[in-house]
Motif scaffolding. Structure first.
Motif, PDB file in Angstrom:
ATOM      1  N   LEU A  35       0.827  -1.213   0.000  1.00  0.00           N
ATOM      2  CA  LEU A  35       0.000   0.000   0.000  1.00  0.00           C
ATOM      3  C   LEU A  35       0.854   1.253   0.000  1.00  0.00           C
ATOM      4  N   PHE A 418     -10.916   3.592 -12.175  1.00  0.00           N
ATOM      5  CA  PHE A 418     -11.058   2.133 -12.149  1.00  0.00           C
ATOM      6  C   PHE A 418     -11.796   1.719 -10.876  1.00  0.00           C
ATOM      7  N   LEU A 419     -11.358   2.293  -9.758  1.00  0.00           N
ATOM      8  CA  LEU A 419     -11.992   1.981  -8.479  1.00  0.00           C
ATOM      9  C   LEU A 419     -12.536   3.248  -7.847  1.00  0.00           C
ATOM     10  N   ASN A 420     -13.745   3.151  -7.337  1.00  0.00           N
ATOM     11  CA  ASN A 420     -14.386   4.277  -6.672  1.00  0.00           C
ATOM     12  C   ASN A 420     -14.246   4.063  -5.164  1.00  0.00           C
ATOM     13  N   LEU A 421     -13.395   4.855  -4.538  1.00  0.00           N
ATOM     14  CA  LEU A 421     -13.134   4.650  -3.106  1.00  0.00           C
ATOM     15  C   LEU A 421     -14.151   5.366  -2.239  1.00  0.00           C
ATOM     16  N   GLY A 422     -14.993   6.195  -2.846  1.00  0.00           N
ATOM     17  CA  GLY A 422     -15.973   6.964  -2.078  1.00  0.00           C
ATOM     18  C   GLY A 422     -15.404   8.314  -1.702  1.00  0.00           C
ATOM     19  N   TYR A 425     -13.000  10.180  -4.178  1.00  0.00           N
ATOM     20  CA  TYR A 425     -11.633   9.711  -4.441  1.00  0.00           C
ATOM     21  C   TYR A 425     -11.679   8.455  -5.296  1.00  0.00           C
ATOM     22  N   PHE A 426     -10.757   8.437  -6.252  1.00  0.00           N
ATOM     23  CA  PHE A 426     -10.771   7.351  -7.229  1.00  0.00           C
ATOM     24  C   PHE A 426      -9.352   6.836  -7.458  1.00  0.00           C
ATOM     25  N   ILE A 427      -9.292   5.629  -8.023  1.00  0.00           N
ATOM     26  CA  ILE A 427      -8.020   5.113  -8.546  1.00  0.00           C
ATOM     27  C   ILE A 427      -8.249   4.952 -10.035  1.00  0.00           C
TER      28      ILE A 427
ATOM     29  N   HIS B   3      -5.619  10.738   1.326  1.00  0.00           N
ATOM     30  CA  HIS B   3      -6.999  10.299   1.530  1.00  0.00           C
ATOM     31  C   HIS B   3      -7.298   9.001   0.788  1.00  0.00           C
ATOM     32  N   GLU B   4      -6.724   8.879  -0.408  1.00  0.00           N
ATOM     33  CA  GLU B   4      -6.972   7.659  -1.198  1.00  0.00           C
ATOM     34  C   GLU B   4      -6.516   6.424  -0.429  1.00  0.00           C
ATOM     35  N   LEU B   7      -8.885   5.609   2.539  1.00  0.00           N
ATOM     36  CA  LEU B   7     -10.136   5.011   2.057  1.00  0.00           C
ATOM     37  C   LEU B   7      -9.912   3.595   1.542  1.00  0.00           C
ATOM     38  N   LEU B   8      -8.780   3.416   0.840  1.00  0.00           N
ATOM     39  CA  LEU B   8      -8.476   2.091   0.294  1.00  0.00           C
ATOM     40  C   LEU B   8      -8.277   1.083   1.425  1.00  0.00           C
ATOM     41  N   ILE B   9      -7.573   1.486   2.489  1.00  0.00           N
ATOM     42  CA  ILE B   9      -7.322   0.578   3.619  1.00  0.00           C
ATOM     43  C   ILE B   9      -8.649   0.234   4.308  1.00  0.00           C
ATOM     44  N   ARG B  11     -11.696   0.356   3.088  1.00  0.00           N
ATOM     45  CA  ARG B  11     -12.501  -0.478   2.191  1.00  0.00           C
ATOM     46  C   ARG B  11     -11.986  -1.915   2.203  1.00  0.00           C
ATOM     47  N   ASP B  57     -20.162  -1.153  -5.265  1.00  0.00           N
ATOM     48  CA  ASP B  57     -19.814   0.244  -4.943  1.00  0.00           C
ATOM     49  C   ASP B  57     -18.379   0.560  -5.302  1.00  0.00           C
ATOM     50  N   LEU B  58     -17.509  -0.401  -5.140  1.00  0.00           N
ATOM     51  CA  LEU B  58     -16.070  -0.171  -5.361  1.00  0.00           C
ATOM     52  C   LEU B  58     -15.747  -0.002  -6.839  1.00  0.00           C
TER      53      LEU B  58
END
Lengths: 488, 105
Positions: A35, A418-422, A425-427, B3-4, B7-9, B11, B57-58
């Motif tokens: 990560l 690609f990914l919607n983190l909410g 914020y996105f990837i 922030h990403e 949120l990723l962690i 999720r 959702d993801l």
């Protein structure tokens, strides 16, 4: 016997706990390292390997003497309105850091370079500087001689001479802007440059068709504009005014005349709005007039003296976020500042156009909006999923009777995520592709772990002695009597 | 940490917890029977629906997201209903074993 069995059980429990905690720490480390950065794990392993491989470490040392006394020179300068005093002194190996004292008080400390530029100075003032050199060994300190510097009594800003040029008209270079050009296209393209980054360009076309609009140049001062509607045949005058967005008093104008002729080959678009006008700025209250023709210097130029009727609406255009995702929506915000009573509460057609940085129209969206004085219109304008990432302009063309009010606002299109983190914020796909190896490996590890746990659970079930029902739970004492309750 | 990453962690923690819950609830479903089995089956299906909603959702969708939003909210609604049913079944078992129902009759 019992003791040894208990010891064995304790040992087994400890071994299990140790194995579980080691695995937990390992996976936590693996997850966090991926990560944090996909290269983290690799670089960590590499550095550990190197530390092991390079067993022999050579240490060299040198004892330094006390620092040398700095010989300071100070020069006052004024560059484009910025006053400064440049101090410099010779580099010294025995000096680790330098402090500067101005007029007996500390100015800056811990400098590693033997130069410093003091910009906290005033016009016509004098200052006395001294430099204190600190050595790395013990209490070694050396103080320079004081240097007095006097600043100039004036420091003016050299602003460049503003230059606005029309470089191309209808695809042809404009070599002599004083000559009247001809075109058969009813919507010719105007390309120009100005030496003001991001300048606001006010455009006024006078003649049989009157168009007034506003656009902005890019950071290089380049701009492209095309009339939103077809111009009628006849002599037109183009008046451009570029304004510095950081200083509204800095502006430059340019005039150019051209004739639209019908050669019969080019099909004409429907000219629904013969006269179009626009409120250029909020301060503009009434009709504006075109610049007076310079007929003495150039008799070819015959600029019509046309009075533009006042605009029935004044509004500003902005966007909610300034950016949109590919395939998403761009929310345009139209704030109506003033509106003629005639149009109060009525609907009007607004054309939303997305234009790329070369001035090419990418998409058009029409919507009917209800006009209310002081009201705010929010409209989600769809952005095509095929639009490449970059800077674009959203243009609104509001049609009211014979008036067309045009406004531009820049915005950027971001890659589809690609990914919607909410939380907005996105990837994005490129990010995901960049870490595709890490992602695939992590997902594989997690999937195998999950399948392993699933089969382990199934194996444990196969080894179970019986099915458990609610009655078994009761028999096993799961449902004991409550304290203080006496039921018969 | 940006922030990403946060949120990723979070999720990831949610999705991993739900996937582990599926495994261990399956283990309980295999081991129990009758009404206890039924209630845990309801819990299991509820967790699967919640897991599905999180995955939907993801994933970012181009164009109209409405069907996906509807699916995600629908899955969560089904999760809520199934969880409630499982809980009511479990409540019935507890009341039955306590003899509360017999006394009322």
């Amino acid at each position: 016997m019992k003791r040894s069995r208990k010891k064995k059980l304790d040992l087994r429990r400890t071994a299990r706990w140790h194995a579980a905690s080691s695995l937990g720490v390992f996976f936590a480390y693996l997850g966090l390292s991926f990560l944090y950065s996909p290269d983290f794990l690799l670089s960590d392993v590499r550095s550990r390997y190197r530390a092991l491989a390079e067993g022999m470490v050579t240490v060299t040392g040198r004892v330094l003497g006390p620092p040398a006394v700095p010989i300071v020179s100070g020069v006052a300068s004024c560059r484009n309105g910025v006053l400064s005093v440049s101090l410099s002194w010779a580099e010294d190996e025995a000096s680790e850091s330098f402090d500067i004292v101005r007029d007996g008080l500390p100015l800056v400390s811990g400098l590693s370079d033997p130069t410093y530029s003091d910009t906290t100075v005033s016009v016509g003032s004098s200052y006395v500087y001294a430099v204190v050199a600190h050595g790395p060994m013990g209490p070694g300190v050396a103080v320079s001689e004081s240097v007095a510097v006097t600043l100039p009594s004036e420091c003016a800003v050299d602003m460049p001479v503003l230059n606005l040029r029309l470089t191309s008209f209808d695809g042809k270079n404009v070599s002599d802007p004083s000559r009247t050009s001809k075109t058969s296209h009813e919507r010719p393209t105007f390309i120009g440059t100005v030496n003001i980054p991001n300048a606001r360009i006010s455009i006024l076309v006078g003649g049989p068709t009157i168009v007034s609009a506003e656009t902005s140049a890019n950071v290089n001062g380049y701009f492209v504009w095309r009339p939103p509607f077809g111009l009628e045949n006849g002599l037109h005058t183009l008046s451009l005014t570029a304004t510095d967005p950081e200083d509204y008093e800095r502006s430059v104008s340019f005039a150019f005349s051209f004739r639209v002729t019908d050669d019969g080959d080019t099909p004409r678009e429907d000219v629904k709005y013969a006269i179009t006008s626009v409120s250029l700025t909020d301060n503009e209250s009434g009709g504006s007039r075109l610049p007076e023709p310079d007929s003495e210097s150039n008799p070819d130029i015959c600029r019509p003296d046309v009075s533009i009727p006042p605009s029935p609406i004044r509004y500003s255009l902005s966007t909610e976020t300034g950016e949109a995702l590919q395939g998403g929506d761009m929310v345009a915000v139209l704030s109506i500042r003033a509106l003629d009573r005639e149009y109060e509460g009525r609907t009007a057609v607004v054309r939303y156009v997305i234009v790329d940085d070369k001035g090419q129209k990418q998409s058009t969206f029409l919507a009917e909006e209800i006009l209310v004085s002081g009201g705010v219109i929010r409209r989600a304008v769809p952005v095509s999923g095929r639009l490449p990432e970059g800077r674009y302009t959203l243009r609104t063309e509001l049609l009211l009777g014979q008036h067309a009010v045009v406004h531009d606002v820049p915005f950027s299109v971001r890659l589809f995520p690609f990914l919607n983190l909410g939380g907005g914020y996105f990837i994005s796909y490129p990010d995901a592709l960049h870490h595709i190896g890490t992602l695939a490996f992590s997902l594989m590890v997690l999937l195998f772990l999950w399948i392993g746990l699933f089969f382990r659970e199934y194996g444990l079930f196969l080894g179970a002695d019986r099915f458990v029902s609610a009655r078994h739970l009761a028999q096993a004492g799961f449902f004991g009597p409550r304290k203080g309750v006496d039921r018969k | 940490m940006n922030h990403e990453s946060i949120l990723l962690i979070l999720r990831s923690v949610l999705i991993v917890s739900l996937s582990l819950s599926i495994v261990y609830t399956s283990g309980i479903v295999w081991r129990v029977e009758r009404r206890l089995d039924a209630s845990y089956k309801l819990f299991l299906v509820a967790i699967i629906f919640l897991f599905g909603a999180e995955v939907i959702d993801l994933y970012a969708v181009s164009g109209d997201r409405f069907p996906f939003d509807i699916a995600a909210v629908g899955f969560r609604a089904i999760f809520g209903l199934l969880f409630l049913m499982g809980m009511l079944l479990m409540r019935g078992i507890v009341r039955n074993l306590d003899g509360e129902r017999k006394r009322r009759r």
